[in-house]
Design a protein around this motif. Structure first.
Motif, mmCIF file in Angstrom:
data_model
loop_
_atom_site.group_PDB
_atom_site.id
_atom_site.type_symbol
_atom_site.label_atom_id
_atom_site.label_comp_id
_atom_site.label_asym_id
_atom_site.label_seq_id
_atom_site.Cartn_x
_atom_site.Cartn_y
_atom_site.Cartn_z
ATOM 1 N N TYR A 154 0.801 -1.227 0.000
ATOM 2 C CA TYR A 154 0.000 0.000 0.000
ATOM 3 C C TYR A 154 0.833 1.276 0.000
ATOM 4 O O TYR A 154 0.287 2.366 0.124
ATOM 5 N N THR A 155 2.147 1.145 -0.142
ATOM 6 C CA THR A 155 2.978 2.337 -0.288
ATOM 7 C C THR A 155 2.874 2.831 -1.731
ATOM 8 O O THR A 155 2.296 2.171 -2.591
ATOM 9 N N SER A 156 3.441 3.997 -1.984
ATOM 10 C CA SER A 156 3.431 4.536 -3.349
ATOM 11 C C SER A 156 4.859 4.944 -3.727
ATOM 12 O O SER A 156 5.387 5.915 -3.167
ATOM 13 N N PRO A 157 5.493 4.202 -4.626
ATOM 14 C CA PRO A 157 5.001 2.997 -5.298
ATOM 15 C C PRO A 157 4.927 1.805 -4.340
ATOM 16 O O PRO A 157 5.586 1.800 -3.307
ATOM 17 N N SER A 158 4.146 0.810 -4.714
ATOM 18 C CA SER A 158 4.098 -0.415 -3.903
ATOM 19 C C SER A 158 5.452 -1.111 -3.966
ATOM 20 O O SER A 158 6.173 -1.025 -4.962
ATOM 21 N N ILE A 159 5.799 -1.798 -2.879
ATOM 22 C CA ILE A 159 7.147 -2.337 -2.727
ATOM 23 C C ILE A 159 7.187 -3.823 -3.091
ATOM 24 O O ILE A 159 6.449 -4.639 -2.533
ATOM 25 N N SER A 160 8.061 -4.162 -4.030
ATOM 26 C CA SER A 160 8.335 -5.568 -4.316
ATOM 27 C C SER A 160 8.913 -6.222 -3.065
ATOM 28 O O SER A 160 9.626 -5.571 -2.283
ATOM 29 N N THR A 161 8.632 -7.498 -2.864
ATOM 30 C CA THR A 161 9.069 -8.127 -1.627
ATOM 31 C C THR A 161 9.186 -9.637 -1.793
ATOM 32 O O THR A 161 8.693 -10.208 -2.778
ATOM 33 N N VAL A 162 9.851 -10.261 -0.853
ATOM 34 C CA VAL A 162 9.858 -11.715 -0.719
ATOM 35 C C VAL A 162 8.930 -12.048 0.444
ATOM 36 O O VAL A 162 9.207 -11.684 1.585
ATOM 37 N N GLU A 163 7.812 -12.671 0.129
ATOM 38 C CA GLU A 163 6.818 -12.998 1.146
ATOM 39 C C GLU A 163 7.066 -14.399 1.684
ATOM 40 O O GLU A 163 7.100 -15.366 0.929
ATOM 41 N N MET A 164 7.229 -14.492 2.988
ATOM 42 C CA MET A 164 7.374 -15.795 3.622
ATOM 43 C C MET A 164 6.016 -16.276 4.103
ATOM 44 O O MET A 164 5.245 -15.506 4.680
ATOM 45 N N ASP A 165 5.715 -17.547 3.856
ATOM 46 C CA ASP A 165 4.394 -18.112 4.159
ATOM 47 C C ASP A 165 4.326 -18.466 5.642
ATOM 48 O O ASP A 165 4.514 -19.623 6.034
ATOM 49 N N VAL A 166 4.050 -17.461 6.462
ATOM 50 C CA VAL A 166 4.027 -17.658 7.909
ATOM 51 C C VAL A 166 2.911 -18.606 8.352
ATOM 52 O O VAL A 166 3.138 -19.467 9.207
ATOM 53 N N PRO A 167 1.683 -18.510 7.808
ATOM 54 C CA PRO A 167 0.643 -19.459 8.233
ATOM 55 C C PRO A 167 1.025 -20.919 7.987
ATOM 56 O O PRO A 167 0.817 -21.775 8.856
ATOM 57 N N ALA A 168 1.581 -21.219 6.814
ATOM 58 C CA ALA A 168 1.983 -22.599 6.523
ATOM 59 C C ALA A 168 3.111 -23.039 7.450
ATOM 60 O O ALA A 168 3.131 -24.174 7.945
ATOM 61 N N MET A 169 4.071 -22.153 7.685
ATOM 62 C CA MET A 169 5.167 -22.465 8.596
ATOM 63 C C MET A 169 4.653 -22.752 9.997
ATOM 64 O O MET A 169 5.062 -23.718 10.655
ATOM 65 N N ALA A 170 3.727 -21.927 10.478
ATOM 66 C CA ALA A 170 3.196 -22.098 11.830
ATOM 67 C C ALA A 170 2.482 -23.433 11.966
ATOM 68 O O ALA A 170 2.629 -24.122 12.985
ATOM 69 N N ALA A 171 1.707 -23.816 10.955
ATOM 70 C CA ALA A 171 1.002 -25.104 11.012
ATOM 71 C C ALA A 171 1.987 -26.260 11.091
ATOM 72 O O ALA A 171 1.797 -27.201 11.873
ATOM 73 N N THR A 172 3.050 -26.194 10.305
ATOM 74 C CA THR A 172 4.064 -27.252 10.330
ATOM 75 C C THR A 172 4.732 -27.342 11.697
ATOM 76 O O THR A 172 4.925 -28.431 12.248
ATOM 77 N N VAL A 173 5.091 -26.190 12.253
ATOM 78 C CA VAL A 173 5.787 -26.163 13.542
ATOM 79 C C VAL A 173 4.889 -26.682 14.666
ATOM 80 O O VAL A 173 5.321 -27.481 15.502
ATOM 81 N N VAL A 174 3.630 -26.245 14.688
ATOM 82 C CA VAL A 174 2.727 -26.676 15.764
ATOM 83 C C VAL A 174 2.417 -28.166 15.648
ATOM 84 O O VAL A 174 2.383 -28.887 16.656
ATOM 85 N N ASP A 175 2.208 -28.668 14.438
ATOM 86 C CA ASP A 175 1.976 -30.107 14.266
ATOM 87 C C ASP A 175 3.167 -30.902 14.781
ATOM 88 O O ASP A 175 3.004 -31.934 15.450
ATOM 89 N N ARG A 176 4.359 -30.443 14.469
ATOM 90 C CA ARG A 176 5.562 -31.139 14.943
ATOM 91 C C ARG A 176 5.667 -31.060 16.464
ATOM 92 O O ARG A 176 6.001 -32.043 17.124
ATOM 93 N N MET A 177 5.365 -29.890 17.032
ATOM 94 C CA MET A 177 5.433 -29.741 18.478
ATOM 95 C C MET A 177 4.466 -30.697 19.172
ATOM 96 O O MET A 177 4.813 -31.341 20.180
ATOM 97 N N ILE A 178 3.244 -30.817 18.665
ATOM 98 C CA ILE A 178 2.271 -31.721 19.286
ATOM 99 C C ILE A 178 2.758 -33.165 19.207
ATOM 100 O O ILE A 178 2.609 -33.934 20.169
ATOM 101 N N ALA A 179 3.357 -33.534 18.075
ATOM 102 C CA ALA A 179 3.910 -34.881 17.959
ATOM 103 C C ALA A 179 5.018 -35.116 18.981
ATOM 104 O O ALA A 179 5.108 -36.188 19.600
ATOM 105 N N LEU A 180 5.858 -34.111 19.200
ATOM 106 C CA LEU A 180 6.938 -34.232 20.196
ATOM 107 C C LEU A 180 6.370 -34.319 21.610
ATOM 108 O O LEU A 180 6.877 -35.068 22.445
ATOM 109 N N ILE A 181 5.334 -33.541 21.882
ATOM 110 C CA ILE A 181 4.707 -33.577 23.203
ATOM 111 C C ILE A 181 4.123 -34.959 23.480
ATOM 112 O O ILE A 181 4.309 -35.539 24.563
#
Length: 420
Positions: A346-373
């Motif tokens: 939403y800046t002007s101009p809009s900024i190109s970026t590398v977007e990291m998929d935080v929701p997918a990462m969080a799901a992977t980490v939490v699933d692994r944590m539950i398995a470890l628990i």
């Protein structure tokens, strides 16, 4: 175990159960079972991420649980399973949007799986280590550390035996579960994007040149050294290099971006007004002076100048200051950020970026944590029994089925700031 509904047409009872819950207090497992038509055991297994429930039914049950506002009963869970149902999450800095997003999506992923989260802030390597053993006052089953400074050795030496997963600069980890978010591959993709856009004079904002970084893990600025390594590898493939004065270390904030943009504007102005050999500039943080680079500064601003920022916040601050000082993006210099925070669109101009998929990462980490628990709990049975897969859990609760070493998914988003 059969995870099919026990009666037909669960959708008939779903709306009624949601309404009943809204009027009569918090939802229970029994409410969810009635709404979905599944047994209590199937609902419990689905919310805990157990593999006994099919993916489709697990998602269906979790969706109903979300709609009903279900939260696990920590006291009951602790008595029944010798677990608290709590995961401790330690975040580097709440004011940094990327780390705040990690906390948000870890919390959401844990809640969907029937766990609650205690979120703490560290902000330093010392606090990251301290969080591994917070004392008897904090009850939790496992710890997730969003920790850019901690080392694998520190996790092993200071851990309490509870499962631990580290999110951060984890490329060297071997024996501790980890999710690498330094994302050197993403930084390389950002550099490649600038090169393909015609940039041959690149500047890195937010990381010191390797010659100026402190020795050892955690030198430089957060993930800066790892990301810079990815950038330099991408440049080397095209016969390009970075000199010391093309790598400007700064705080990973909008203020840091503004200060660095000011410094770059001063360098370009000095190089164009005087001979390159005599041109010097002053780095605000430590007072060091460098001669302006023949290749990088002598020809002034132009379409071949690219600014690669280690975070979107740096890019946002730099973009503002460049505009104030008459440097047009992308005509006079192209600019790309990193992290993919929503505001960068939403800046002007809009900024190109590398977007990291935080929701997918969080799901992977939490699933692994539950398995470890689960594995950690089963390995501590008084009768010496092992977990359901027959694997003995090791000291870190990871079991003999291997250690997770994952990389956060990412994608490059080209926007106006790097357009032709």
């Amino acid at each position: 175990m059969n995870d099919q509904p026990q009666h037909a047409s669960p959708s008939v009872t779903h709306d009624a159960t949601v309404a009943h819950n809204t009027a009569n207090g918090p939802a229970t497992l029994a409410d969810i079972a009635r709404a979905t038509g599944f047994s209590l055991m199937t609902v419990s297994n689905a919310l805990r991420g157990k593999p006994k429930v099919s993916a489709a039914n697990r998602e269906r049950i979790r969706q109903v649980a979300r709609e009903m506002g279900y939260q696990a009963n920590v006291a009951a869970t602790t008595l029944r399973s010798r677990r608290s149902g709590i995961i401790q999450v330690v975040v580097d800095d709440f004011e940094v949007p990327f780390h705040a997003r990690i906390a948000k999506y870890l919390t959401l992923a844990a809640a969907e799986r029937g766990y609650q989260v205690v979120v703490r802030q560290s902000q330093s390597a010392r606090e990251e280590v301290k969080a591994l053993n917070p004392g008897p006052g904090l009850i939790y089953d496992g710890i997730i550390l969003d920790a850019p400074n901690i080392t694998e050795r520190q996790v092993i030496e200071h851990g309490t035996g509870r499962p631990a997963i580290v999110i951060g600069d984890c490329g060297s980890f071997v024996n501790v579960d980890s999710m690498d978010t330094a994302c050197a591959q993403g930084a390389a993709a950002a550099a490649e994007h600038l090169i393909q856009a015609g940039c041959r004079r690149l500047f890195v904002l937010g990381a010191a040149h390797p010659d100026d970084q402190e020795a050892g893990h955690g030198g430089g600025n957060g993930f800066g050294p790892s990301r810079l390594a990815g950038v330099m590898d991408a440049l080397a493939a095209h016969g390009l290099t970075l000199t010391r004065d093309q790598c400007i270390n700064c705080p990973w904030s909008s203020d840091g971006g503004e200060q660095t943009a000011d410094m770059l504007c001063d360098r370009f102005a000095t190089a164009s007004a005087t001979s390159v050999a005599a041109a010097t500039v002053r780095v605000p943080d430590d007072g060091t002076t460098y001669a302006a680079s023949d290749d990088a500064y002598a020809h002034g601003w132009g379409a071949d100048v690219g600014m690669l920022c280690m975070t979107d916040m740096i890019a946002i601050g730099a973009l503002r200051r460049f505009g104030e000082r008459g440097v047009r993006v992308p005509q006079d210099a192209k600019l790309i950020g990193f992290d993919g925070i929503p505001f960068s669109a939403y800046t002007s101009p809009s900024i190109s970026t590398v977007e990291m998929d935080v929701p997918a990462m969080a799901a992977t980490v939490v699933d692994r944590m539950i398995a470890l628990i689960d594995r950690n709990r089963n390995s501590s049975n008084h009768d010496g029994s092992t977990d359901n897969d027959g694997n003995d859990a090791d000291i870190n609760g990871t079991g003999t089925d291997g250690i997770m070493h994952a990389h956060i998914p990412f994608r490059l988003i080209p926007r106006e700031s790097t357009a032709d």
